[in-house]
Design a protein around this motif. Structure first.
Motif, mmCIF file in Angstrom:
data_model
loop_
_atom_site.group_PDB
_atom_site.id
_atom_site.type_symbol
_atom_site.label_atom_id
_atom_site.label_comp_id
_atom_site.label_asym_id
_atom_site.label_seq_id
_atom_site.Cartn_x
_atom_site.Cartn_y
_atom_site.Cartn_z
ATOM 1 N N LEU A 214 -27.156 68.183 29.871
ATOM 2 C CA LEU A 214 -28.040 68.939 30.652
ATOM 3 C C LEU A 214 -27.852 70.476 30.652
ATOM 4 O O LEU A 214 -26.708 70.967 31.001
ATOM 5 C CB LEU A 214 -27.711 68.329 32.015
ATOM 6 C CG LEU A 214 -28.504 68.752 33.267
ATOM 7 C CD1 LEU A 214 -29.906 68.106 32.944
ATOM 8 C CD2 LEU A 214 -28.014 68.173 34.349
ATOM 9 N N GLY A 215 -29.042 71.142 30.628
ATOM 10 C CA GLY A 215 -28.941 72.590 30.376
ATOM 11 C C GLY A 215 -28.257 73.273 31.364
ATOM 12 O O GLY A 215 -27.350 74.167 31.083
ATOM 13 N N VAL A 216 -28.009 73.136 32.440
ATOM 14 C CA VAL A 216 -27.511 73.618 33.740
ATOM 15 C C VAL A 216 -25.862 73.223 33.918
ATOM 16 O O VAL A 216 -25.262 74.007 34.863
ATOM 17 C CB VAL A 216 -28.220 73.348 35.177
ATOM 18 C CG1 VAL A 216 -29.769 73.611 35.129
ATOM 19 C CG2 VAL A 216 -27.956 71.748 35.572
ATOM 20 N N LEU A 217 -25.564 72.272 33.236
ATOM 21 C CA LEU A 217 -24.052 71.642 33.436
ATOM 22 C C LEU A 217 -23.240 72.556 32.955
ATOM 23 O O LEU A 217 -22.127 73.099 33.663
ATOM 24 C CB LEU A 217 -24.158 70.530 32.623
ATOM 25 C CG LEU A 217 -22.534 69.615 32.724
ATOM 26 C CD1 LEU A 217 -22.415 69.476 34.161
ATOM 27 C CD2 LEU A 217 -22.693 68.592 32.014
ATOM 28 N N PRO A 218 -23.420 73.321 31.638
ATOM 29 C CA PRO A 218 -22.492 74.508 31.427
ATOM 30 C C PRO A 218 -22.462 75.470 32.298
ATOM 31 O O PRO A 218 -21.321 76.332 32.705
ATOM 32 C CB PRO A 218 -22.939 74.898 30.191
ATOM 33 C CG PRO A 218 -23.915 73.797 29.608
ATOM 34 C CD PRO A 218 -24.507 73.129 30.615
#
Length: 268
Positions: free
Chosen positions: A194-198
């Motif tokens: 998921l792009g926002v997870l990092p």
């Protein structure tokens, strides 16, 4: 007030300075700290962004990759115009544009057994923002042997984890004695993330670094935070010191990373 904070710095860091727990002394500590960030990708991007904004005085960036368009969904310090550029160059320009107070050292190379010790020894704190087990074990061993604290983060699909190792408790090898067999744990390129997870995990890592730099609060020593974005839940997992650990145990077998193996399962 710290006499060598100029008017622009007093303005830039004013929200730090007005905090009783930070103040000019805490900001001075941030400006006097050197941090090595291993990886300028998904985790390294928010780490570099927030550490630069906070006024960490010197940032070292280790990465040997070039920016690809598929990176841009999560690696927020790189832009479409950076595709094809070395990540360390793109990251350098981002930090320089964000905060001219920060000195940036670029190391366009892969962290390896023959360079890790020298790199780690030049910094006060290290951030493990890598994406593979071999580098994670190498960061752990180099930092543990040098007595340099480091923050570890990892992400996978909707899940992330973060912890901090200061040398006063367990190390990464106490948590994972050896890497899993090759092919059993897919990476982001095959499983996705998921792009926002990092961003979530990287911000936690940056927070830990700022706390360490200011000697404030309690780091995640001996504790692993496991974050599940799907259920928006956080579990805290205790990490026990392993007396048989080959790096920090009672009778360590590793005393020089140059003599250890970081291929396959990172076993001795």
């Amino acid at each position: 007030m710290r006499p060598d904070l100029d008017p622009e710095q007093l303005d830039r860091y004013s929200r730090h300075i007005i905090m009783d727990d930070v103040g000019p002394t805490g900001q001075a500590a941030l400006l006097d700290t050197a941090v090595l960030v291993v990886g300028a990708g998904g985790l390294g991007s928010p780490v570099l962004q927030y550490l630069a904004a906070a006024g960490i005085g010197r940032l070292g960036i280790v990465d040997d990759d070039r920016v690809e368009r598929s990176n841009l969904q999560r690696q927020i310090i790189h832009a479409d115009s950076d595709v094809g550029r070395p990540k360390v160059d793109s990251a350098h320009d981002f930090v320089a544009d964000l905060n001219p107070d920060v000195t940036v050292d670029t190391h366009e190379l892969r962290l390896a057994a023959d360079n890790a010790a020298a790199l780690v020894d030049d910094y006060d704190i290290v951030v493990d923002a890598s994406d593979n087990f071999a580098t994670r074990f190498l960061v752990n061993d180099a930092c543990t042997l040098a007595g340099v604290p480091f923050s570890h983060g990892a992400v996978f699909r909707f899940e992330g984890q973060v912890t901090t190792f200061t040398g006063e408790g367990p190390c990464y090898r106490c948590l994972f004695p050896k890497a899993p067999p090759a092919g059993t744990v897919p990476d982001c390129s095959t499983a996705g993330v998921l792009g926002v997870l990092p961003g979530t995990i990287g911000c936690l890592q940056a927070t830990e670094v700022c706390k360490l730099a200011m000697d404030y609060g309690e780091p995640l020593e001996g504790r692993l935070l496991a974050f599940d974005a799907g259920s928006m839940s956080v579990d805290e997992v205790p990490i026990a010191t392993n007396p048989d650990c080959p790096v920090c145990g009672d009778d360590p077998a590793i005393d020089d990373v140059a003599e250890a193996s970081y291929d396959g399962r990172c076993e001795l």
